[in-house]
Design an enzyme around this catalytic site. Sequence first.
Site, PDB file in Angstrom:
ATOM      1  N   SER A  62      -8.414   2.988   1.277  1.00  0.00           N
ATOM      2  CA  SER A  62      -9.562   2.424   0.566  1.00  0.00           C
ATOM      3  C   SER A  62     -10.284   1.279   1.258  1.00  0.00           C
ATOM      4  CB  SER A  62      -9.143   1.968  -0.834  1.00  0.00           C
ATOM      5  OG  SER A  62      -8.935   3.076  -1.660  1.00  0.00           O
ATOM      6  N   SER A  67     -11.807   3.452  -2.041  1.00  0.00           N
ATOM      7  CA  SER A  67     -12.332   2.932  -3.287  1.00  0.00           C
ATOM      8  C   SER A  67     -13.107   1.618  -3.149  1.00  0.00           C
ATOM      9  CB  SER A  67     -11.175   2.685  -4.264  1.00  0.00           C
ATOM     10  OG  SER A  67     -10.314   1.674  -3.760  1.00  0.00           O
ATOM     11  N   LYS A 115     -13.685  -7.682  -3.884  1.00  0.00           N
ATOM     12  CA  LYS A 115     -13.585  -6.417  -4.612  1.00  0.00           C
ATOM     13  C   LYS A 115     -13.236  -6.761  -6.051  1.00  0.00           C
ATOM     14  CE  LYS A 115     -11.217  -1.903  -4.375  1.00  0.00           C
ATOM     15  NZ  LYS A 115     -10.223  -1.087  -3.632  1.00  0.00           N
TER      16      LYS A 115
END
Lengths: 95, 489, 498
Positions: free
Chosen positions: C175, C151, C76
Amino acid sequence: MSLTLEQVRRIADLARLEMPDAEAEATRVKLNGIFSLIEQMQAVDTSGVEPMSHPQELSQRLREDRVSESDRRDDYQRIAPQTESGLYLVPKVIE
Amino acid sequence: MSRNDWEVVIGLEVHAQLTTASKIFSGASTAFGAEPNRQACAVDLALPGVLPVLNRGAVERAIRFGLAIDAKIAPRSVFARKNYFYPDLPKGYQISQFELPVVSGGSITIRVGEGDKAYEKSVQLTRAHLEEDAGKSLHEDFHGMSGIDLNRAGTPLLEIVSEPDMRSSAEAVAYARSLHALVRWIEICDGNMQEGSFRCDANVSVRKPGAPLGTRREIKNLNSFRFLQQAIEYEIQWQIDTLEDGGRIQQATVLFDPESGETRVMRTKEDAHDYRYFPDPDLLPVEISPNWIARVRTEMPELPQSMKRRFIENFGLSAYDATTLTASREIANFYQATVDAAGSELAKPCANWVMGELAGRANKADIDLNAVPITPAQLAGLVRRIGDNTISNNIARKVFEAMWNGEGGDGANAADRIIDAQGLRQVTDSGAIESLIDQVLAANQKSVEEFRAGKEKAFNALVGQAMKASRGQANPTQVNEILKRKLSE
Amino acid sequence: MINASLTELRAALDARKISSVELAQLFLQRIERLNPTINAFITVDPALALANAREADARIARGEAGPLTGIPLAHKDLFCTEGMLTTCGSKMLANFVSPYDAHVVSQLKAAGAVLLGKTNMDEFAMGSSNENSHFGPVANPWDLTRVPGGSSGGSAAAVAARMVPIATGTDTGGSIRQPAAMCGITGIKPTYGAVSRYGMVAYASSLDQGGAFGRSAEDCALLLNGMVGLDEKDSTSFPGPSADESGLPVPSKDLGDLCRDLNKPLTGLRIGLPAEFFGPGMADDVRASIEAALEIYRSLGAQTVEVSLPNAQLAIPAYYVIAPAEASSNLSRFDGVRYGHRAAAYGDLDDMYRKSRAEGFGAEVKRRILVGTYVLSHGYYDAYYLQAQKLRRLIAEDFQRAFTACDVIAGPVSPTTAWGIGEKTADPVQMYLSDIYTIAVNLAGLPGLSHPCGFGNGTLPVGLQLIGDYFSEARLLNTAHRFQQVTDWHVRHPSMAA
């Protein structure tokens, strides 16, 4: 609770976020939506409840007092917007 | 109305940089004087993603301070974020302590004034908390911009806050000096004020005696005792003048300009920050166990107050002398070691020599007591020879000077070697003194007659002549006695 | 190969049926083909990936391979990677090349995993749909008109579309779990403190936790094994030392090998079903899949018991005080002085701050900074921040009470399947409410896992959430693994991934 435009401007100022007049009202409306959600908290009686600031209720681990870092100024300043003579440059600081 | 109609109220906040090798939350060095930003690591620069880890050495120094002032050391204290934007504050917040500081309470005894007017007073402390120092903004001009050096960012500070207990600039300076001596005594701060290791903020207000506290103004960043004194004096007068002219004091933070000797407003309460303190979620509460405190206690040096009390009670020193001899750890240790070597019956002459000749000579040479070329053992050897009448005080000064210049070699016998080499041994053989005095009397018949005619002064002249004839080495007491006897014969 | 499990990839690499370089090339080609449509990656670095793959091959040849050596991986884009962009999905850091590696990045590098690139995300991890990215929204591989969740939407979509076998993520309010559910893959957020946060750009420090995405619980266990462990640079990471030098006992917990219990039978496992998670808020298609999955668990020998989390509905308001408060402070460092965006034109210092920050941050980030600034400001702290922290304790205590009656808690991850891109962007509050089932877990700091358990309305994946007590990651992974042994939801893949 409802935020006023004045309050929106004040917190934008505290947070150093430029807030053009055109945006302030739209921001105010959205923030008030969020605060109406947050206000649900106020219905709960929490007297006598100890605040929980952290999921781990442990104590701080301590580091031995040793110098472990070496000079990496060039690496760090390569990503800086503006430097000179090893200093970070900013608009004049007035004390 | 005059200044005497007003009562001055002063509280001090002192930022003492702690003597750790590394920073409070990172492993970067705290050494002073590096090139800009060469001692600012990723954590100090607040690069995205970095985290603080607390330095054990900083906490331990706070514990030492708490023990030294007999304060409460919190078993659990919390670090909080103080949020504000400033270019020398890379994270946009300072990690400090707010609601639960590591040290609270305690007191420091100060001695104000000199001679007969001197008095002692206890100043209460509110708290002392750990926090990180900020970087520096350099105000030279870089094409209309300022330069930021973050080497200092993250240096551990102990912020020491007093109660508003001081009533004059003299008391404020005495407190600052005592605190300065104490933090150096317990070796938590090097006390170097020029380098900013010990910085004072003074909260000053005035009021009519008995009235509630007046509005205070805070003078920031005073980095010498002289500036502290001047700034407070100016501020007191300014506040009194303002009030007597019918004005009002507005709460403000002010800066002292040493050039003009005046203070000027930096910000008022209206534009005061809203710091939005909250517990730092990157740091857990700091727990200090009784074991840890006990261990630190055993490693503490004897504190100045206790030493002072001991000097008065065991050595019979005056309060003034005991205060002077405990003004710094260096002088106290030197004195203690001298007495240890000389014997406690000579504690008083040791005190006189340490405070007088030794401190004076060191001051003249502009060196620390740590660095004087005379050891406590050597000084003790000298004091012993005065005590056993081998030499007089006057001759001892000669020996001291020789010793200072490296004569006599090392150790307690240095004084003896100088005395022997220079033939300075005091003459105590009464036969020798008698014949010396006979010669003096024969050569000074005029003085003898004057004395016999009632002129007391003539006696002193004869003593002087006798001492001179002995090159100062005759025992003065014996000279006095024998001369008196001979003149009355 | 693109559908192979990590265990199968390991076997193929060790048997030299495929090299690490070939494996990296295979996935890099898929990224090249699919990323223009899905937008799961912000940065791809083929040259670096192939260099790392060559090193991995050499290591395998020396017989020194670990479980992850030679396995392609994506991070990420809020894990700092030295020499590679780390943008956090923000214009603020659009050109930010980190001078250091996050602890997790170093760990996985040392394990020999081959980093292909950095995945798209909601800006600074603030969002539930991946629409708040400066680099554009991510498309859900199951339906390109829908969001992948957020997210960590890029990581979830990348794994679902077989652009990478495993990826890291972070979970502050759901997330990892929510995008895993929406993309039909498995994701685990471990106990707070299990994965070091050093080098993981902070959103809300007391809630943020790194975790793993994989196609199965077993793959997640293998990746998470390489991520957990004490990091001296993160004061909140565990296990700590057994006692600190001052003599205080410090609770120590080593999670051990997270694969150790994968095959343990579920006989006697008590699965708690919180009444509050099964109320009218849940969509019917989600409910049907969850109920069917629970039936399978019962058939595996588990029993379901009803538990209660009476304060769970307060999790959203409490979260939207605590997270923005911490974020408002965490994001103050982005001031245009030492790195990141600085406005091109400005007046004085404050104007430089205001313009740089207003230009660098997107709308949702600014909103949360403003909310956080307000709730911490003078006069409001007690009513908001302190009250939220008290609720946080009540919520955490609810879980502890529930765990006296059950071993794991099960429920939905999200009230609905993936919604359409643009559907909820006008009303932040609607978006916030979609995290109703995941947020309480972060407030308490508990581990949570999401695994696929069916399809809503036929086409969109549904995830089932398992919540465990502190340090019970091995049990959560065991539970999900046994489920995956008898179901095939986790091996299904979107048609574009064929």
